[in-house]
Design an enzyme around this catalytic site. Structure first.
Site, PDB file in Angstrom:
ATOM      1  N   MET A 133       0.581  -3.429   1.585  1.00  0.00           N
ATOM      2  CA  MET A 133       1.071  -2.132   1.213  1.00  0.00           C
ATOM      3  C   MET A 133       2.550  -2.246   0.872  1.00  0.00           C
ATOM      4  O   MET A 133       3.360  -2.524   1.743  1.00  0.00           O
ATOM      5  CB  MET A 133       0.801  -1.161   2.364  1.00  0.00           C
ATOM      6  CG  MET A 133       1.864  -0.148   2.610  1.00  0.00           C
ATOM      7  SD  MET A 133       1.530   1.045   3.898  1.00  0.00           S
ATOM      8  CE  MET A 133       1.322   0.057   5.323  1.00  0.00           C
ATOM      9  N   PRO A 134       2.925  -2.053  -0.382  1.00  0.00           N
ATOM     10  CA  PRO A 134       4.338  -2.094  -0.765  1.00  0.00           C
ATOM     11  C   PRO A 134       5.102  -0.876  -0.241  1.00  0.00           C
ATOM     12  O   PRO A 134       4.587   0.235  -0.203  1.00  0.00           O
ATOM     13  CB  PRO A 134       4.302  -2.062  -2.289  1.00  0.00           C
ATOM     14  CG  PRO A 134       2.933  -2.471  -2.662  1.00  0.00           C
ATOM     15  CD  PRO A 134       2.050  -1.999  -1.550  1.00  0.00           C
ATOM     16  N   TYR A 135       6.317  -1.154   0.166  1.00  0.00           N
ATOM     17  CA  TYR A 135       7.245  -0.124   0.620  1.00  0.00           C
ATOM     18  C   TYR A 135       8.530  -0.373  -0.148  1.00  0.00           C
ATOM     19  O   TYR A 135       9.181  -1.395   0.042  1.00  0.00           O
ATOM     20  CB  TYR A 135       7.463  -0.263   2.129  1.00  0.00           C
ATOM     21  CG  TYR A 135       8.531   0.637   2.702  1.00  0.00           C
ATOM     22  CD1 TYR A 135       8.203   1.869   3.248  1.00  0.00           C
ATOM     23  CD2 TYR A 135       9.860   0.235   2.712  1.00  0.00           C
ATOM     24  CE1 TYR A 135       9.184   2.681   3.796  1.00  0.00           C
ATOM     25  CE2 TYR A 135      10.845   1.046   3.259  1.00  0.00           C
ATOM     26  CZ  TYR A 135      10.504   2.260   3.797  1.00  0.00           C
ATOM     27  OH  TYR A 135      11.472   3.064   4.335  1.00  0.00           O
TER      28      TYR A 135
END
Length: 64
Positions: free
Chosen positions: A1-3
């Site tokens: 999950m990119p942040y």
């Protein structure tokens, strides 16, 4: 999950500009990293201009 965390000075960034930043950044991560946009988080932090420094000096910019 990119942040993804975007930090900008608080120099009147509009809601439309923020929307475009979030949309465009998400699309870049989808296009380049093949990530799912539904699990890509983009956070925009607006930092008071007096809390920035450039070239060893406090940056005061052109805050209106």
């Amino acid at each position: 999950m990119p942040y993804i965390n975007i930090r900008v000075t608080d120099e009147q960034v509009t809601q439309e500009q923020k929307r475009q930043l979030i949309e465009g950044t998400t699309q870049l991560v989808v296009d380049i990293l093949n990530k799912n946009p539904k699990t890509t988080y983009v956070i925009i932090d607006e930092i008071p201009i007096e809390n920035w420094g450039v070239n060893g000096k406090q940056y005061l910019g052109t805050k209106k």
